[in-house]
Structures are given as C-alpha cells and as structure tokens.
Design a protein around this motif. Sequence first.
Motif, PDB file in Angstrom:
ATOM      1  N   ASN A 255       0.805  -1.219   0.000  1.00 56.01           N
ATOM      2  CA  ASN A 255       0.000   0.000   0.000  1.00 56.01           C
ATOM      3  C   ASN A 255       0.841   1.273   0.000  1.00 56.01           C
ATOM      4  OD1 ASN A 255      -2.454  -1.168  -0.260  1.00 56.01           O
ATOM      5  ND2 ASN A 255      -3.140  -0.847   1.824  1.00 56.01           N
ATOM      6  N   TYR A 256       2.144   1.147   0.173  1.00 57.03           N
ATOM      7  CA  TYR A 256       3.040   2.277  -0.105  1.00 57.03           C
ATOM      8  C   TYR A 256       3.611   2.061  -1.504  1.00 57.03           C
ATOM      9  CZ  TYR A 256       2.938   3.387   4.916  1.00 57.03           C
ATOM     10  OH  TYR A 256       2.551   3.716   6.190  1.00 57.03           O
ATOM     11  N   ARG A 257       2.731   2.001  -2.443  1.00 54.15           N
ATOM     12  CA  ARG A 257       3.052   1.661  -3.827  1.00 54.15           C
ATOM     13  C   ARG A 257       4.320   2.386  -4.284  1.00 54.15           C
ATOM     14  NH1 ARG A 257       0.981  -2.338  -6.615  1.00 54.15           N
ATOM     15  NH2 ARG A 257      -1.172  -1.691  -6.213  1.00 54.15           N
ATOM     16  N   ASP A 258       5.249   1.634  -4.885  1.00 50.46           N
ATOM     17  CA  ASP A 258       6.552   2.199  -5.234  1.00 50.46           C
ATOM     18  C   ASP A 258       7.023   1.586  -6.553  1.00 50.46           C
ATOM     19  OD1 ASP A 258       9.061   3.290  -5.353  1.00 50.46           O
ATOM     20  OD2 ASP A 258       9.812   2.376  -3.506  1.00 50.46           O
ATOM     21  N   VAL A 259       6.868   2.327  -7.646  1.00 54.61           N
ATOM     22  CA  VAL A 259       7.257   1.794  -8.957  1.00 54.61           C
ATOM     23  C   VAL A 259       8.774   1.730  -9.126  1.00 54.61           C
ATOM     24  CG1 VAL A 259       5.110   2.499 -10.092  1.00 54.61           C
ATOM     25  CG2 VAL A 259       7.061   4.076 -10.050  1.00 54.61           C
ATOM     26  N   ASP A 260       9.518   2.359  -8.215  1.00 57.94           N
ATOM     27  CA  ASP A 260      10.981   2.238  -8.278  1.00 57.94           C
ATOM     28  C   ASP A 260      11.436   0.788  -8.099  1.00 57.94           C
ATOM     29  OD1 ASP A 260      10.941   4.972  -8.434  1.00 57.94           O
ATOM     30  OD2 ASP A 260      11.626   5.317  -6.378  1.00 57.94           O
ATOM     31  N   LEU A 261      10.608  -0.030  -7.462  1.00 59.05           N
ATOM     32  CA  LEU A 261      10.969  -1.432  -7.217  1.00 59.05           C
ATOM     33  C   LEU A 261      10.955  -2.251  -8.500  1.00 59.05           C
ATOM     34  CD1 LEU A 261       8.831  -2.133  -4.003  1.00 59.05           C
ATOM     35  CD2 LEU A 261      11.203  -1.355  -4.133  1.00 59.05           C
ATOM     36  N   GLY A 262      10.265  -1.753  -9.520  1.00 55.83           N
ATOM     37  CA  GLY A 262      10.131  -2.473 -10.780  1.00 55.83           C
ATOM     38  C   GLY A 262       8.694  -2.455 -11.250  1.00 55.83           C
ATOM     39  N   THR A 263       8.487  -2.575 -12.542  1.00 55.48           N
ATOM     40  CA  THR A 263       7.135  -2.611 -13.103  1.00 55.48           C
ATOM     41  C   THR A 263       7.064  -3.653 -14.214  1.00 55.48           C
ATOM     42  OG1 THR A 263       7.686  -0.852 -14.683  1.00 55.48           O
ATOM     43  CG2 THR A 263       6.636  -0.175 -12.613  1.00 55.48           C
ATOM     44  N   ASN A 264       5.841  -4.043 -14.530  1.00 52.43           N
ATOM     45  CA  ASN A 264       5.610  -4.955 -15.649  1.00 52.43           C
ATOM     46  C   ASN A 264       5.716  -4.189 -16.963  1.00 52.43           C
ATOM     47  OD1 ASN A 264       4.974  -6.764 -13.625  1.00 52.43           O
ATOM     48  ND2 ASN A 264       2.761  -6.588 -13.908  1.00 52.43           N
ATOM     49  N   SER A 265       6.198  -4.849 -17.990  1.00 52.44           N
ATOM     50  CA  SER A 265       6.197  -4.229 -19.307  1.00 52.44           C
ATOM     51  C   SER A 265       4.770  -4.147 -19.823  1.00 52.44           C
ATOM     52  CB  SER A 265       7.067  -5.036 -20.270  1.00 52.44           C
ATOM     53  OG  SER A 265       6.611  -6.372 -20.337  1.00 52.44           O
ATOM     54  N   VAL A 266       4.577  -3.390 -20.885  1.00 53.97           N
ATOM     55  CA  VAL A 266       3.246  -3.243 -21.460  1.00 53.97           C
ATOM     56  C   VAL A 266       2.727  -4.616 -21.895  1.00 53.97           C
ATOM     57  CG1 VAL A 266       1.918  -2.226 -23.337  1.00 53.97           C
ATOM     58  CG2 VAL A 266       3.727  -0.900 -22.221  1.00 53.97           C
ATOM     59  N   GLY A 267       1.473  -4.902 -21.564  1.00 48.23           N
ATOM     60  CA  GLY A 267       0.897  -6.192 -21.946  1.00 48.23           C
ATOM     61  C   GLY A 267       1.089  -7.224 -20.857  1.00 48.23           C
ATOM     62  N   ASN A 268       1.490  -8.411 -21.253  1.00 51.39           N
ATOM     63  CA  ASN A 268       1.566  -9.530 -20.317  1.00 51.39           C
ATOM     64  C   ASN A 268       2.981  -9.701 -19.774  1.00 51.39           C
ATOM     65  OD1 ASN A 268      -1.185 -10.480 -20.492  1.00 51.39           O
ATOM     66  ND2 ASN A 268      -0.708 -11.055 -22.596  1.00 51.39           N
TER      67      ASN A 268
END
Length: 465
Positions: free
Chosen positions: A400-413
Amino acid sequence: MSPTTPKPFLIVTPTQVSHIQASIICSKIHGFEIRIRSGGHDYDGLSYISDNPFIILDMFNLRSITVSIEDESAWVESGATIGELYYEIAKKSKIHGFPAGVCPTVGVGGHFSGGGYGNLMRKHGLSVDNIIDAQVVDINGRVLDRESMGEDLFWAIRGGGGASFGVIVSWKIKLVVVPEIVTVFRVEKTIEQGLTNIVHQWQCVADKIKEDLFIRVVLLPVNRKSYQTVKAKFVALFLGNAENLIALMNQSFPELGLRPEDYIEMSWIESVLYWSNYANGTSLDVLLERQPQSEKYLKRKSDYVQEPISKEGLEGLWKKMMELRKPALALNPYGGRMSEIPDFETPFPHRAGNMYKIQYSVTWKEEDVEASDQNLDRITRLYDYMTPHVSKSPRGSYLNYRDVDLGTNSVGNASYSEASVWGIKYFKGNFDRLVQVKTEVDPDNFFRYEQSIPSLASWTNLVAE
C-alpha cells in the motif's frame, strides 16, 4: 496530476453492481484496460493512470456501510473511506472500532486489499486479519462471495491487491472491542534533547511493550537560517486510562520523560481525530469529508527494520537527513498480534521478525519538472543510504506504499521473472501462490496494471504466438 498525465477514455461511476459488470464486459470487447479507484490514495497513481487506452471505474458512489453491533460485524462498500467507516461504527457503539489506517480520506477498497494497517495493529492485526467475507465481480461478470469464489481467491484479495483479480464491491469485517477510555500523547524531542538515546531505546521496547500501546515516531529535518537539527514526534495510542499508561511508560520507556501535560484521555473515535491532527473538540463530521486537507505532490517508499540501528547509525541518519533537508521518516512498531499471525495467513508477509516499518516521505508544491526531479532524488538517496540497516533478501516493501521504483511490468503480459522483481519485495514467499490464483481466475490477464500479479497462462500464450 499534470497536463502530461494520461487521461482515461471515460470515467464510470457505478451506482449498482450491474454497472461494474457492464464495464468489464464492454472493456473486454473494446480493448480497454480498467483502473479501479476507491479513494484515490494510490501513492504512485496506478489506480487512475495508464499508458494504454483505459477507463476509470470510480467506486465513490458505492459507499454504503451497514453496522451490526449484535454480531460485531459490518458490511462496507469499497467506495467508502475509512473515516466514513469509523463514523458509522461510532454512531452505533462507544466500545467498538476497527483496525485500519489513521488517514480518514483513504478509500476502503485499496486500503483493505493491500493489507491495511493502523495504530490498532499491535493489538488486533491488520484490516485483512479482520475480514470475514467479500463480494467480488470477476472477469466473467459473475458476482461472487466468499463461498462461491473459494478460499484461494478470498485469500488473495486480502493483501494481494484486489485489482489484479477482479472488482471488489464490498467487504464484511469483524469489529473489535475498544475501551470506553483510551489515552493519547504527542511528545517532541530534538538532537539537542537526547534524541539519539531516546530513539535507540524506542527501538528496543516499541515492538515488545504491552500490545495495548502503539508509539509511532515521525522524524523530520529542521532547517533554520542559524542552525539545523532533526526533530522526532512520538505519537501514541494506549488502549486504557492515563494511570495505567504512566505506570507502563515509567516501567518500560522512562527515557521519553512523559509528563501529565503530554497526554489526554478520550474515546477511541476522538483518538481517530487526534491522530489526524484535528484540534480537540472537533466535530466527528470531519470524518465524512472525502478530500484530503491539502493537495500536493508526493513520493513515498517503505522498509522493514529487523535489528536495532546502532546509536552511531542513528547519528549518521540525522546527518543525512539534514544534508538532504527534505524527506521525513515515520517509524511504525510491530510485535504483539502482528508477530502471532503466520506470514502465509494472508498475502501480507511482514509479520514476526520485523521490529518496525519505515515510511519515507517527501512532499512539494512546485509544479515544474525540476522540483519533481530534485525531490525524487532526495528520497531515493535517503532510501539508498538506509540499505545497511533494513531487511535483506528480499528488501521488503509494503504494497500500500506503492513504489514503482521497485520495478514494473512491461506493457501487456508480464512474465513471472519480470514481475517477481517487485513482487517478492511486497509478498516474499506468498508471491507464487498469488500467481497461481491469478492464473486460475484471470488467465488472460485482463485485470492488469504496472504492478499487477502476472498470469502464467497469458504469458505462455504470448510466447507460443
């Protein structure tokens, strides 16, 4: 938001479940992703932005709350705020509450599905530890309760992030009993007043002290023309009267030097306002306000501490905070009930072995890119500086302390390995089970976003193509 923030194709504000069902079916037909918003507090904005064509399902109209004191439960819709929930509980009872957050404008939907912690957690655990049923609309538009969805999906939505699995319409929660009288205090100390020794001692007692007492520490750099220092605010909730609090503090944490003028006895619902920094005597009606008191830009990050930071380590931290001038830290103690619940009971894994959680925060009002880059750099540098002092393998984070610095999914699957980069930090050993549930209930990965749980089936199909 800024002028460059991606905008939705449309915003749907459902007033009944059929609107949610129609939104899912139409979005599948027309190739839109869905972003599900309950309170809008997603720190990195993943509940209301996307780089792909998308719609927002804004749940704010679905916010009914039905409290039953007879069986100590309540049904609460996902669009309600936790302030509205507290208000409705207090209307019915002076001796009931619910373990959830201290910010009243947070939406129930995201708060519950990501874990939900607050100042009752040492006594009663997280919000998800007190959820007994739910109503979910799945990928096929079916409306499911706990019995019809099955225990795997019911497990996943209680801490695994509901938006990966469906649209959660409502939750049935188990109320907890609170005393008629609780005691709160707020005490401030600076480096010059012995802050290092006091915080070091706090580390040694905060997670071990009686579970009726929760003492948060907020650390702030103070920048004056003539000097710099670091200030700590010790903010507490004690489930009992002042006499018992003083006896406990004198025995376990005399270093803080708590004085009679520091503490106040009040009801539990009044303590909710106190913790939200409202003046004593403020009407409970403020809990019904859905907008935060101020709008600003922000970034948050999180960590878990499993061994006390040495006094030398704390002194180094003070220097770093004064150098950076801006980021603040909030230290939230664990122990008590949190140490009794197994890591795998819900997807939220940060239980026994954690002394306290850190929230890093930086806020700013300037709209230009330079201010944004400067403040993001500050919080990143402080986070990097803390690496030796926090959990490792993985370095844990709170969903719940959302942090995109940790990594994200690429577009799509996203692939399993791609998503596990950030997923293991949020969920540790529970990530694999979440992937299994996702693959079963949403094999084509319709419910997806930058940090959604991946479906093995959709990734396998993509590779096959």
